[in-house]
Design a protein around this motif. Sequence first.
Motif, PDB file in Angstrom:
ATOM      1  N   THR A  42       0.830  -1.208   0.000  1.00 57.11           N
ATOM      2  CA  THR A  42       0.000   0.000   0.000  1.00 57.11           C
ATOM      3  C   THR A  42       0.864   1.258   0.000  1.00 57.11           C
ATOM      4  O   THR A  42       0.525   2.255  -0.655  1.00 57.11           O
ATOM      5  CB  THR A  42      -0.974   0.016   1.182  1.00 57.11           C
ATOM      6  OG1 THR A  42      -0.263  -0.167   2.413  1.00 57.11           O
ATOM      7  CG2 THR A  42      -2.027  -1.067   1.044  1.00 57.11           C
ATOM      8  N   LYS A  43       1.994   1.224   0.689  1.00 57.88           N
ATOM      9  CA  LYS A  43       2.905   2.373   0.657  1.00 57.88           C
ATOM     10  C   LYS A  43       3.440   2.593  -0.748  1.00 57.88           C
ATOM     11  O   LYS A  43       3.545   3.729  -1.221  1.00 57.88           O
ATOM     12  CB  LYS A  43       4.063   2.154   1.625  1.00 57.88           C
ATOM     13  CG  LYS A  43       3.693   2.266   3.096  1.00 57.88           C
ATOM     14  CD  LYS A  43       4.901   2.014   3.980  1.00 57.88           C
ATOM     15  CE  LYS A  43       4.522   2.061   5.456  1.00 57.88           C
ATOM     16  NZ  LYS A  43       5.693   1.752   6.334  1.00 57.88           N
ATOM     17  N   ARG A  44       3.777   1.498  -1.428  1.00 58.20           N
ATOM     18  CA  ARG A  44       4.320   1.624  -2.786  1.00 58.20           C
ATOM     19  C   ARG A  44       3.272   2.141  -3.762  1.00 58.20           C
ATOM     20  O   ARG A  44       3.544   3.042  -4.573  1.00 58.20           O
ATOM     21  CB  ARG A  44       4.856   0.268  -3.250  1.00 58.20           C
ATOM     22  CG  ARG A  44       5.406   0.278  -4.665  1.00 58.20           C
ATOM     23  CD  ARG A  44       6.321  -0.907  -4.926  1.00 58.20           C
ATOM     24  NE  ARG A  44       5.632  -2.172  -4.887  1.00 58.20           N
ATOM     25  CZ  ARG A  44       5.023  -2.731  -5.933  1.00 58.20           C
ATOM     26  NH1 ARG A  44       4.994  -2.097  -7.093  1.00 58.20           N
ATOM     27  NH2 ARG A  44       4.451  -3.903  -5.825  1.00 58.20           N
ATOM     28  N   LYS A  46       0.648   3.899  -3.076  1.00 56.68           N
ATOM     29  CA  LYS A  46       0.317   5.287  -2.723  1.00 56.68           C
ATOM     30  C   LYS A  46       1.205   6.276  -3.472  1.00 56.68           C
ATOM     31  O   LYS A  46       0.758   7.358  -3.864  1.00 56.68           O
ATOM     32  CB  LYS A  46       0.465   5.474  -1.216  1.00 56.68           C
ATOM     33  CG  LYS A  46       0.267   6.903  -0.731  1.00 56.68           C
ATOM     34  CD  LYS A  46       0.510   7.000   0.765  1.00 56.68           C
ATOM     35  CE  LYS A  46       0.387   8.446   1.250  1.00 56.68           C
ATOM     36  NZ  LYS A  46       0.638   8.534   2.722  1.00 56.68           N
ATOM     37  N   ASN A  47       2.452   5.909  -3.694  1.00 57.35           N
ATOM     38  CA  ASN A  47       3.422   6.824  -4.297  1.00 57.35           C
ATOM     39  C   ASN A  47       3.611   6.617  -5.798  1.00 57.35           C
ATOM     40  O   ASN A  47       4.398   7.328  -6.418  1.00 57.35           O
ATOM     41  CB  ASN A  47       4.772   6.674  -3.593  1.00 57.35           C
ATOM     42  CG  ASN A  47       4.714   7.108  -2.142  1.00 57.35           C
ATOM     43  OD1 ASN A  47       4.158   8.146  -1.828  1.00 57.35           O
ATOM     44  ND2 ASN A  47       5.285   6.308  -1.250  1.00 57.35           N
ATOM     45  N   ASP A  48       2.893   5.665  -6.375  1.00 53.20           N
ATOM     46  CA  ASP A  48       3.015   5.386  -7.810  1.00 53.20           C
ATOM     47  C   ASP A  48       1.952   6.182  -8.568  1.00 53.20           C
ATOM     48  O   ASP A  48       0.784   5.794  -8.627  1.00 53.20           O
ATOM     49  CB  ASP A  48       2.858   3.886  -8.061  1.00 53.20           C
ATOM     50  CG  ASP A  48       3.214   3.497  -9.482  1.00 53.20           C
ATOM     51  OD1 ASP A  48       3.178   4.383 -10.371  1.00 53.20           O
ATOM     52  OD2 ASP A  48       3.503   2.315  -9.725  1.00 53.20           O
ATOM     53  N   LYS A  49       2.360   7.289  -9.168  1.00 54.27           N
ATOM     54  CA  LYS A  49       1.423   8.178  -9.839  1.00 54.27           C
ATOM     55  C   LYS A  49       0.884   7.607 -11.143  1.00 54.27           C
ATOM     56  O   LYS A  49      -0.088   8.128 -11.701  1.00 54.27           O
ATOM     57  CB  LYS A  49       2.087   9.533 -10.112  1.00 54.27           C
ATOM     58  CG  LYS A  49       2.394  10.328  -8.856  1.00 54.27           C
ATOM     59  CD  LYS A  49       2.983  11.681  -9.200  1.00 54.27           C
ATOM     60  CE  LYS A  49       3.255  12.491  -7.941  1.00 54.27           C
ATOM     61  NZ  LYS A  49       3.824  13.825  -8.246  1.00 54.27           N
ATOM     62  N   GLU A 103      -5.428   5.491   1.683  1.00 57.27           N
ATOM     63  CA  GLU A 103      -4.431   6.515   1.364  1.00 57.27           C
ATOM     64  C   GLU A 103      -3.930   6.437  -0.073  1.00 57.27           C
ATOM     65  O   GLU A 103      -3.179   7.298  -0.511  1.00 57.27           O
ATOM     66  CB  GLU A 103      -3.262   6.388   2.342  1.00 57.27           C
ATOM     67  CG  GLU A 103      -3.671   6.634   3.795  1.00 57.27           C
ATOM     68  CD  GLU A 103      -2.557   6.338   4.776  1.00 57.27           C
ATOM     69  OE1 GLU A 103      -1.491   5.846   4.327  1.00 57.27           O
ATOM     70  OE2 GLU A 103      -2.743   6.602   5.978  1.00 57.27           O
ATOM     71  N   ILE A 104      -4.331   5.404  -0.799  1.00 55.49           N
ATOM     72  CA  ILE A 104      -3.936   5.295  -2.208  1.00 55.49           C
ATOM     73  C   ILE A 104      -4.852   6.215  -3.022  1.00 55.49           C
ATOM     74  O   ILE A 104      -6.075   6.043  -3.014  1.00 55.49           O
ATOM     75  CB  ILE A 104      -4.064   3.840  -2.696  1.00 55.49           C
ATOM     76  CG1 ILE A 104      -3.119   2.937  -1.889  1.00 55.49           C
ATOM     77  CG2 ILE A 104      -3.751   3.740  -4.184  1.00 55.49           C
ATOM     78  CD1 ILE A 104      -3.305   1.460  -2.168  1.00 55.49           C
ATOM     79  N   LYS A 218     -10.001  11.864  -1.511  1.00 52.81           N
ATOM     80  CA  LYS A 218      -9.463  12.590  -0.363  1.00 52.81           C
ATOM     81  C   LYS A 218     -10.521  13.483   0.277  1.00 52.81           C
ATOM     82  O   LYS A 218     -10.640  13.553   1.512  1.00 52.81           O
ATOM     83  CB  LYS A 218      -8.265  13.434  -0.806  1.00 52.81           C
ATOM     84  CG  LYS A 218      -7.502  14.080   0.351  1.00 52.81           C
ATOM     85  CD  LYS A 218      -6.238  14.757  -0.163  1.00 52.81           C
ATOM     86  CE  LYS A 218      -5.435  15.328   0.994  1.00 52.81           C
ATOM     87  NZ  LYS A 218      -4.172  15.974   0.505  1.00 52.81           N
ATOM     88  N   LYS A 266      -0.015  11.974 -15.884  1.00 52.14           N
ATOM     89  CA  LYS A 266       0.030  11.327 -14.574  1.00 52.14           C
ATOM     90  C   LYS A 266      -0.606  12.230 -13.519  1.00 52.14           C
ATOM     91  O   LYS A 266      -0.625  13.467 -13.651  1.00 52.14           O
ATOM     92  CB  LYS A 266       1.474  11.013 -14.177  1.00 52.14           C
ATOM     93  CG  LYS A 266       2.094   9.892 -14.978  1.00 52.14           C
ATOM     94  CD  LYS A 266       3.496   9.570 -14.452  1.00 52.14           C
ATOM     95  CE  LYS A 266       4.113   8.433 -15.243  1.00 52.14           C
ATOM     96  NZ  LYS A 266       5.467   8.094 -14.749  1.00 52.14           N
ATOM     97  N   LYS A 270      -2.404  16.222  -4.971  1.00 52.62           N
ATOM     98  CA  LYS A 270      -1.872  15.652  -3.742  1.00 52.62           C
ATOM     99  C   LYS A 270      -2.811  15.976  -2.584  1.00 52.62           C
ATOM    100  O   LYS A 270      -3.425  17.019  -2.557  1.00 52.62           O
ATOM    101  CB  LYS A 270      -0.484  16.223  -3.441  1.00 52.62           C
ATOM    102  CG  LYS A 270       0.577  15.819  -4.455  1.00 52.62           C
ATOM    103  CD  LYS A 270       1.921  16.388  -4.066  1.00 52.62           C
ATOM    104  CE  LYS A 270       2.994  16.000  -5.063  1.00 52.62           C
ATOM    105  NZ  LYS A 270       4.314  16.560  -4.702  1.00 52.62           N
TER     106      LYS A 270
END
Length: 270
Positions: A42-44, A46-49, A103-104, A218, A266, A270
Amino acid sequence: MSDTPRLTCDIDDNQIATVTLNRADKLNAIDMAMFQAVNQLTKRLKNDKSVRAVIVRANGSDFCSGLDVKSLLTNRNDALKLLFKWWPTLPNDAQRFSIGWREIPCPVIFAIHGRCWGGGLQLASGGDFRIASPEANFSIMEAKWGLIPDMGGALAFRELMRQDHTLEMAMTAKVIDADTAKEYGLLTKIADDPYATAYDLALECINRSPDILAANKKLYHRTWWSSPGKALCLETWYQIKVALGKNRAIAARRERTPEDKPSYTKRQFK
């Protein structure tokens, strides 16, 4: 511990990530390796646009039978690692297992079959949509072991279900069928092929700007239980942010020229 990876993640040409629980021989029961694999993924994501949508499914006969009690409750160190917090209001590793999907910044869809019990139900409740097969069944199973649901259920269940339904399930550990789960608010849809239906929904979503997908997610997560003032403030602020982005203009061009749709850039929101 098995060398088989607890999860697989494949991203296709549509930039839709399919995450698969991969512990079929144990009914995808959650052990320490499963907690770690989910939280890292999930962390990965989340940061993959570049990822536009995520679908979570499972190998084997069941989506997830819940906690691997024998593995976790007999290892005090693992239990302490999962429950440890640096600060009381921050999530611990057990809670990130569910809320990490929130959070994704793109749609997260769970495709469920068979048993979805205990921690498996809390895992799925962290998604934006849940689509289940007609024979799927659900339970807040922790009461069987003298425990309460503590993987983010206090957030997810209050948003999905009435309080009395949540209390009934948490206090009794009863198993409910898919029709009842949909009536309670746990399910978005019931479908004979949950993954195919989830993929169709993902395709509908990615036809829209990745910035509005992220902004909507969000906005509603941050304001669903907030004051009216905060909701109106964030609604305006997020609208300004997406309106000034490149994808807003691309969305308009796609509507004006449907025969020649330009691709979105992309995600920038944020």
